[in-house]
Write an enzyme that holds these catalytic residues in place. Structure first.
Site, mmCIF file in Angstrom:
data_model
loop_
_atom_site.group_PDB
_atom_site.id
_atom_site.type_symbol
_atom_site.label_atom_id
_atom_site.label_comp_id
_atom_site.label_asym_id
_atom_site.label_seq_id
_atom_site.Cartn_x
_atom_site.Cartn_y
_atom_site.Cartn_z
ATOM 1 N N GLY A 33 0.820 -1.215 0.000
ATOM 2 C CA GLY A 33 0.000 0.000 0.000
ATOM 3 C C GLY A 33 0.848 1.255 0.000
ATOM 4 O O GLY A 33 2.020 1.225 -0.356
ATOM 5 N N LEU A 35 0.524 3.657 -2.041
ATOM 6 C CA LEU A 35 0.960 3.541 -3.441
ATOM 7 C C LEU A 35 1.460 4.875 -3.998
ATOM 8 O O LEU A 35 0.914 5.927 -3.702
ATOM 9 C CB LEU A 35 -0.191 2.999 -4.297
ATOM 10 C CG LEU A 35 -0.748 1.652 -3.844
ATOM 11 C CD1 LEU A 35 -1.865 1.202 -4.773
ATOM 12 C CD2 LEU A 35 0.345 0.582 -3.776
ATOM 13 N N HIS A 39 4.744 2.222 -7.857
ATOM 14 C CA HIS A 39 3.726 1.162 -7.988
ATOM 15 C C HIS A 39 2.911 1.383 -9.254
ATOM 16 O O HIS A 39 2.478 0.430 -9.902
ATOM 17 C CB HIS A 39 2.769 1.166 -6.791
ATOM 18 C CG HIS A 39 3.432 0.949 -5.466
ATOM 19 N ND1 HIS A 39 3.626 1.960 -4.553
ATOM 20 C CD2 HIS A 39 3.951 -0.168 -4.904
ATOM 21 C CE1 HIS A 39 4.216 1.479 -3.477
ATOM 22 N NE2 HIS A 39 4.431 0.187 -3.659
ATOM 23 N N SER A 188 7.541 4.504 -0.420
ATOM 24 C CA SER A 188 6.505 4.905 0.543
ATOM 25 C C SER A 188 7.139 5.572 1.752
ATOM 26 O O SER A 188 6.510 6.379 2.440
ATOM 27 C CB SER A 188 5.712 3.681 0.984
ATOM 28 O OG SER A 188 5.246 2.990 -0.155
#
Ligand code: PAF
Length: 283
Positions: A33, A35, A39, A188
Site C-alpha cells: 500500500g 501507493l 507502484h 513509501s
C-alpha cells in the site's frame, strides 16, 4: 473503471475463477500500500500485459524485524483503491492480518545464500517474511505474471530464485525504478522525511552514480568504487548502513568488477531508512 475491493481469500478465488476459465491472463502486483508512481509503473505494466490485474495491499507483519517500523508504516487504503482504479486494476485484494495468518505460522520459505548480506544482514528474518508472504499470495491468486520493482533488487532476486527452486508456475517481471527529477527513488518511506532530510536525500543517487561512472570509466577494483560512493555520502545527517557491490543474481560480493554488478545500499536519514541500487556495466 471501478476496482473491486476484496478482503477474503475465498471471495478472491471465486471472483478470479470465471476470468481464468475465460482464458484471461491474470497479473498480480503485490504491494504494502501507500501507493506511489513506482507502484503506478508496476500496475501500468501489468494492465498492458494482462486481462485481469490484482493489486494486493497488505502490510505484512512477518517481514518487519522492528515492530515500531511496522506500526509506523503508512496505511492509506482508500487512496490506494482510487489509485488502482485510475490505472485500470480490476481487483484490490486487501486482507486483514487474521485472513493471511489465521494461525501461528509453522511453515516459511528460506532462500539461503541470497539473503544473508545487504538488507538481510541488517534486517534478520526480513526476506523469510517476504518470500513466505509472496509465495502465499502467488498460491492465493495463481497469476501468470507477478510484478516487482527493481528498487528492491535483493527482494526481486530472492523471489526469482524461490520461484525457480520451487517450480512456482509464474513469470516474475522486474520493473524499473521510478525516480524524482533529482534522482531520489520513489518509496513509501519518503513520506516520512522532514523537509531538510528530503533535501539531502538525492545524495544517495549521486553516490550510486559516482560508483557507476567509476565502473564505466574502467575501474575494476570494487573497494575503490565503493570508496568513491562512500565519499559522496559523507555528509552530516546521513548514516550509511551498507554499500556493497555484488553479483546481481547471487547477491555475493564482487571484489573485482568483471561483468554487470549491482551497487546497492541502505542509508538512514534521521529515523527513515532508504534503500537504492544501480546496475553498473564495466566500460
Ligand atoms: O515490496 C513490497 O512492498 C513487499 O516486500 C511485498 C513484495 C509486497 C511483500 O510484502
Amino acid at each position: 473503471m471501478s476496482a473491486r475491493v476484496i478482503s477474503s481469500i475465498s471471495e478472491l478465488r471465486e471472483t478470479l475463477a470465471p476470468c481464468r476459465q475465460a482464458g484471461e491472463v491474470i497479473g498480480l502486483v503485490p504491494t504494502m500500500g501507500a501507493l506511489h508512481e513506482g507502484h503506478g509503473r508496476l500496475i501500468g505494466q501489468a494492465v498492458r500485459d494482462s486481462g485481469c490485474v490484482v493489486v494486493s495491499v497488505f502490510v505484512n507483519p512477518i517481514q518487519f524485524n522492528d515492530q515500531q517500523d511496522y506500526r509506523l508504516y503508512p496505511r492509506s487504503l482508500d487512496a490506494d483503491v482510487e489509485f488502482c482504479e485510475r490505472r485500470g486494476a480490476a481487483i484490490v485484494f486487501a486482507p486483514a492480518v487474521e485472513e493471511m495468518y489465521p494461525r501461528p505460522l509453522k511453515s516459511s520459505v528460506e532462500v539461503a545464500g541470497l539473503t544473508e548480506r545487504l538488507c538481510g544482514e541488517f534486517r534478520p528474518g526480513h526476506f523469510r517474511g517476504v518470500a513466505t508472504v509472496v509465495l502465499k499470495l502467488l498460491q492465493i491468486v495463481q497469476p501468470e505474471r507477478a510484478y516487482f520493482g527493481e528498487k528492491d533488487a535483493q527482494q526481486l532476486a530472492v523471489i526469482r530464485r524461490m520461484v525457480a527452486d520451487l517450480n512456482v508456475p509464474v513469470t516474475i517481471v522486474g520493473v524499473a525504478t521510478v525516480r524524482e527529477p533529482d534522482g531520489l527513488a520513489l518509496s513509501s518511506r519518503n513520506r516520512r522525511l522532514s523537509a531538510a532530510e528530503r533535501e539531502l536525500a538525492p545524495v544517495f543517487f549521486r553516490a550510486l552514480e559516482a560508483a557507476r561512472k567509476r565502473i564505466a570509466s574502467g575501474e575494476r577494483d570494487a573497494a575503490a568504487v565503493k570508496q568513491a560512493a562512500l565519499a559522496v555520502l559523507e555528509q552530516p545527517g546521513i548514516r550509511v548502513e551498507y554499500l556493497e557491490i555484488v553479483d546481481p543474481d547471487e547477491m555475493q560480493p564482487a571484489p573485482a568488477i568483471e561483468g554487470r554488478v549491482l551497487v546497492a545500499g541502505a542509508i538512514w536519514l534521521g529515523s527513515t531508512r532508504l534503500i537504492d541500487n544501480l546496475i553498473c556495466e564495466p566500460g
